[in-house]
Design an enzyme around this catalytic site. Sequence first.
Site, PDB file in Angstrom:
ATOM      1  CG  ASP A 276      15.464 -64.154 -41.246  1.00 27.31           C
ATOM      2  OD1 ASP A 276      16.320 -65.227 -41.331  1.00 27.31           O
ATOM      3  OD2 ASP A 276      15.568 -63.153 -40.692  1.00 27.31           O
TER       4      ASP A 276
ATOM      5  CG  ASP B 139      14.235 -67.025 -36.431  1.00 26.78           C
ATOM      6  OD1 ASP B 139      13.608 -67.847 -35.334  1.00 26.78           O
ATOM      7  OD2 ASP B 139      14.959 -68.164 -37.061  1.00 26.78           O
TER       8      ASP B 139
ATOM      9  CG  ASP C 295      15.443 -59.926 -38.851  1.00 23.40           C
ATOM     10  OD1 ASP C 295      15.748 -59.830 -38.058  1.00 23.40           O
ATOM     11  OD2 ASP C 295      14.981 -61.144 -39.541  1.00 23.40           O
TER      12      ASP C 295
END
Length: 226
Positions: free
Chosen positions: A4, A6, A167
């Site tokens: 990922d 961001d 995240d």
Amino acid sequence: MAFDLDGTLIDSVPDLAVAVAKALAEFDLPVPSEADVRDWVGNGAPVLVERALTWAQQSAPTAQLQERAYQVFLDHYSAAPNVRTHLYPGVVPALEALKRAGFTLVLVTNKPERFIEPILDHFELTDHFALWLGGDSLARKKPDPLPLLHAAEHFGFAPEMCVMVGDSRHDIGAGKAAGFATVAVPYGYNHGEPISLSEPDILLDSLNLLLSPASPTISSTSTRTA
């Protein structure tokens, strides 16, 4: 190995928050704090703008307002996507070590594709990734497994050979649905809830630990993993 962007590799909220604030201000709407925006990130830019408008109006926006505000947001974000954005500690050495070890690295983000390459170029990360997919690159985005399955198929890897690193619950959910091993970091954006609740296979405080013996899912996976 899929990453990922961001909240995993970069903290982009400071610049996203500025763009959101400028967009809402153009419509004479209240401006949210950076902390507010941090809780809204994760499902792509259209949803970020929708959440901001709903917060500002205390009601869901009309389709017309949503589209107008989204375009204004894109204009502001395009003008300054890297002023306050920064890499998280350990990102560069981790990516360099993984590439040296023979891993194929791909980026799978819900950020619009138009922003990916400029951000990677800014942080000199472009050469680390063999492929990147944005939230508008395919018909569906995370938490749908389609982008991950597309990446695995693109390189000819079986899903069980692959790893998703993220995240948020959207990353872990997409990884599980695709049949990938899942690795989570706790420092990103997950709508205010601990990422441990998503039950990733591995939870690491830093990406530097990806090649550590303490990461059995990584060390037992092929070094040609997507």
